[in-house]
Structure formats: structure tokens, C-alpha cells
Write a protein that holds these residues in place. Structure first.
Motif, mmCIF file in Angstrom:
data_model
loop_
_atom_site.group_PDB
_atom_site.id
_atom_site.type_symbol
_atom_site.label_atom_id
_atom_site.label_comp_id
_atom_site.label_asym_id
_atom_site.label_seq_id
_atom_site.Cartn_x
_atom_site.Cartn_y
_atom_site.Cartn_z
ATOM 1 N N ALA A 68 7.499 -5.226 -10.251
ATOM 2 C CA ALA A 68 8.047 -4.080 -9.522
ATOM 3 C C ALA A 68 6.969 -3.089 -9.121
ATOM 4 O O ALA A 68 7.051 -2.448 -8.074
ATOM 5 C CB ALA A 68 9.108 -3.385 -10.368
ATOM 6 N N VAL A 69 5.943 -2.980 -9.946
ATOM 7 C CA VAL A 69 4.952 -1.919 -9.762
ATOM 8 C C VAL A 69 3.741 -2.371 -8.954
ATOM 9 O O VAL A 69 3.123 -1.575 -8.252
ATOM 10 C CB VAL A 69 4.506 -1.373 -11.143
ATOM 11 N N GLU A 70 3.416 -3.667 -9.013
ATOM 12 C CA GLU A 70 2.114 -4.105 -8.501
ATOM 13 C C GLU A 70 1.912 -3.857 -7.002
ATOM 14 O O GLU A 70 0.777 -3.683 -6.555
ATOM 15 C CB GLU A 70 1.891 -5.578 -8.837
ATOM 16 N N GLU A 71 2.984 -3.810 -6.225
ATOM 17 C CA GLU A 71 2.839 -3.586 -4.780
ATOM 18 C C GLU A 71 3.168 -2.151 -4.364
ATOM 19 O O GLU A 71 3.070 -1.817 -3.181
ATOM 20 C CB GLU A 71 3.769 -4.528 -4.013
ATOM 21 N N ALA A 72 3.534 -1.314 -5.302
ATOM 22 C CA ALA A 72 4.056 0.014 -4.981
ATOM 23 C C ALA A 72 2.956 1.060 -4.859
ATOM 24 O O ALA A 72 1.986 1.062 -5.625
ATOM 25 C CB ALA A 72 5.059 0.450 -6.037
ATOM 26 N N ASP A 73 3.131 1.955 -3.891
ATOM 27 C CA ASP A 73 2.288 3.154 -3.804
ATOM 28 C C ASP A 73 2.840 4.258 -4.697
ATOM 29 O O ASP A 73 2.085 5.052 -5.259
ATOM 30 C CB ASP A 73 2.261 3.670 -2.358
ATOM 31 N N MET A 74 4.176 4.320 -4.792
ATOM 32 C CA MET A 74 4.845 5.334 -5.613
ATOM 33 C C MET A 74 5.840 4.638 -6.528
ATOM 34 O O MET A 74 6.579 3.749 -6.103
ATOM 35 C CB MET A 74 5.589 6.348 -4.729
ATOM 36 N N VAL A 75 5.856 5.080 -7.799
ATOM 37 C CA VAL A 75 6.799 4.526 -8.767
ATOM 38 C C VAL A 75 7.589 5.670 -9.381
ATOM 39 O O VAL A 75 7.011 6.676 -9.820
ATOM 40 C CB VAL A 75 6.076 3.738 -9.881
ATOM 41 N N CYS A 76 8.914 5.534 -9.394
ATOM 42 C CA CYS A 76 9.793 6.518 -10.031
ATOM 43 C C CYS A 76 10.231 5.978 -11.379
ATOM 44 O O CYS A 76 10.828 4.898 -11.454
ATOM 45 C CB CYS A 76 11.019 6.795 -9.168
ATOM 46 N N CYS A 77 9.941 6.709 -12.446
ATOM 47 C CA CYS A 77 10.326 6.321 -13.799
ATOM 48 C C CYS A 77 11.624 7.041 -14.155
ATOM 49 O O CYS A 77 11.620 8.240 -14.430
ATOM 50 C CB CYS A 77 9.224 6.675 -14.791
ATOM 51 N N CYS A 78 12.747 6.300 -14.139
ATOM 52 C CA CYS A 78 14.076 6.890 -14.315
ATOM 53 C C CYS A 78 14.831 6.240 -15.466
ATOM 54 O O CYS A 78 16.059 6.070 -15.403
ATOM 55 C CB CYS A 78 14.883 6.749 -13.032
ATOM 56 N N VAL A 79 14.125 5.868 -16.508
ATOM 57 C CA VAL A 79 14.747 5.212 -17.667
ATOM 58 C C VAL A 79 15.239 6.272 -18.649
ATOM 59 O O VAL A 79 14.881 7.452 -18.532
ATOM 60 C CB VAL A 79 13.741 4.260 -18.343
#
Length: 313
Positions: A68-79
């Protein structure tokens, strides 16, 4: 266009609204509504939730955090709160352009310090204390010095000193400055998680007292506060959806007396907080603006909460 993924597929991530909703209440809606972002998809340990979020918002369902993270410029942590630290540490390995972390930063201060070591100077991180992303609170901050000396304040909250009380501590710091002391009063209420009680607290700010009073969230949901100054009184009501400004004026009836008289009511569209967050992130990535709530802000608030909980010396 910046590519975004969302880790977690609960209410704040994807469930509170839909693409047809007028109000923007989730990370997913804020991402898809902003022209600078593209939603890649979701990861959640509950695959059913991730699939439902993907069906509602588009993108793909990822099988693990790494993909999920490897291609992302921005990651939202909503856990959920207790998993913030674990997930943020995994995200850090991939060094996205920016990470949005739901509050609190971590479940313990020690874990938050680990996150600081992993992110500081390497990966920008913004903490979603939502009132910092509303223009009305920035206006209030800019005006507050004109109100004279801070005299005293009181606020009402529930659902955990860390989960919801941290919001109150953060907005106080934003408006008034650093919390100098914190002291617990009375007996805590266990109205949320067993590890996160709500409790009455007196905070020292600008050498004056602010009283945080815990109201059992199982009876009612409340987030309100009043700030008293030499020349004004500020009431923040309905979770921040309304701000009342009172001015100190001479009494029409009793000579020599002064009263706080309501002079302005400001309606706040709280659904603009998510929009404001995404716009702040976009402008930061374009080097046009600083982040409104930094890693250090999140760490400082957590420090105060943990002192209140007796977990720091």
C-alpha cells in the motif's frame, strides 16, 4: 498529482460520508475532492472493511501495508489509537513525501519518541488535530492578544484524556501557548478504553488556571470551552461549530460595574477541517506553506497527556 493511500478503513478514514455527501468528513473524501491528489486505495487488517472502502471511494484493496505504501507520495494513518505507533514505524521505512497521522501520535510517549527518531529530518509528518485546519481558529489565534491578559478558563470533554482530551490540550496550546503544569483532580471516569480514562485536570497556562472537566461520554458527547480575558470572553461550543465573542463593557444599570456582553457569533463549518488539512498538505508539498500541526506538536501534546496519566516522572 500526488498519489495517496489510506491505512485503515474505519469511520474517519472512509465511513463517515460518501462521494455524494455534501460535507467532507473523511480522509478518503478529502483526497478524492482535492485536485492535487489521486487515491490509490486502502489497506486494513479487516479485509471486508478495506473492500467496502474501495467500493465506495475507488482505488484498490491492498493485501499488506508494504504494498500500500511503496508507490504512495502521501500516506494517511487512520488505524485505532493503540496501533498508531506500530503502523507509523512501518510506513517510515518507505519515506513517502508526507504522512498524515490521526491523533494521538502513539499510545505511549516512548513509542512517540521512536517515531520522532524515524521521521524527524527525513519524512514530514502532520498530526490531524482538526481545529488547527479551520480558518476560524487561525483568526481567533491572531486576535487573541488584543483581548488582554488571560484570566482563567474551563472546558468540558469526555472519551479519554488521550483520545479526546488531547484535542483540548492541543487547541489551548495553539491559542494560548505552552502548558506549564498539569494536575489531576478527583477520580477518573472510565468511559472509553480502560487504558485511557477521562479525568478532571487543572492546567497552568500563562500562569493562570484552565480547568478541564470530564463528562461521561456514555451519557453525552461534549467538547466545549470558555476563555476569560481582561477585555473579552471566548466560548467555543458544539465541538467547535460555534464561536461566541463577548466584550467587556460598562453596565447600563450599575455604575462602576463591567459585564461580558455577546457581540459576535461565528458559525464554523467543521466539515472544512478535512478540506483544510488536505490543502495544508498540498501547499506544504509545493513549498508554499508550513504544516499547521507538526510532529513536535503531536509529541508535546502526548507528553502532557502522559504526565496527566501518571506515566511520566
Amino acid at each position: 498529482m500526488y498519489k495517496a493511500t489510506i491505512i485503515g478503513a474505519g469511520n474517519i478514514a472512509a465511513g463517515f460520508d460518501s462521494p455524494e455527501s455534501e460535507k467532507i468528513l473523511t480522509h478518503a473524501h478529502a483526497v478524492v475532492a482535492h485536485p492535487d491528489f489521486e487515491l490509490l486505495g486502502f489497506y486494513d487488517t479487516d479485509e471486508k472493511k478495506a473492500l467496502e472502502a474501495t467500493e465506495r471511494w475507488g482505488g484498490r484493496t491492498y493485501v499488506d501495508i508494504e504494498s500500500a505504501v511503496e508507490e504512495a507520495d502521501m500516506v494517511c494513518c487512520c488505524v485505532p489509537d493503540r496501533f498508531h505507533g506500530e503502523v507509523l514505524k512501518k510506513i517510515a521505512q518507505f519515506h513517502p513525501k508526507i504522512v498524515i497521522a490521526e491523533k494521538p501520535l502513539a499510545a505511549t510517549y516512548e513509542e512517540a519518541k521512536e517515531i520522532q527518531d524515524l521521521y524527524e529530518g527525513k519524512t514530514p509528518l502532520v498530526v490531524n488535530y482538526s481545529r488547527r485546519f479551520l480558518k476560524e481558529f487561525h483568526s481567533l489565534k491572531n486576535e487573541i492578544n488584543s483581548y488582554g491578559k488571560f484570566l482563567k478558563g474551563v472546558g468540558y470533554y469526555g472519551k479519554g484524556i488521550l483520545h479526546n482530551g488531547s484535542h483540548m490540550i492541543d487547541i489551548l496550546r495553539f491559542l494560548l501557548g505552552e502548558v506549564e503544569e498539569a494536575e489531576v483532580l478527583g477520580t477518573p471516569i472510565f468511559d472509553f478504553e480502560s487504558s485511557d480514562p477521562s479525568c478532571d485536570v487543572v492546567l497552568k497556562i500563562q500562569q493562570e488556571n484552565f480547568y478541564m472537566l470530564a463528562i461521561d461520554c456514555r451519557a453525552v458527547t461534549i467538547f466545549e470551552m470558555e476563555l476569560f480575558f481582561e477585555r473579552a470572553r471566548v466560548r467555543i461550543l458544539n465541538g467547535g461549530e460555534k464561536i461566541e465573542i463577548y466584550h467587556v463593557e460598562a453596565s447600563d444599570t450599575y455604575a462602576g460595574y463591567k459585564n461580558y456582553l455577546l457581540r459576535e457569533e461565528r458559525v464554523v463549518d467543521y466539515s472544512q477541517a478535512m478540506t483544510g488539512l488536505m490543502e495544508n498538505v498540498s501547499r506544504f508539498l509545493k513549498r508554499e506553506q508550513q504544516l499547521n500541526c507538526t510532529l513536535k506538536d503531536g509529541l508535546d501534546v502526548l507528553n502532557i497527556c502522559m504526565r496527566i496519566r501518571g506515566e511520566l516522572i
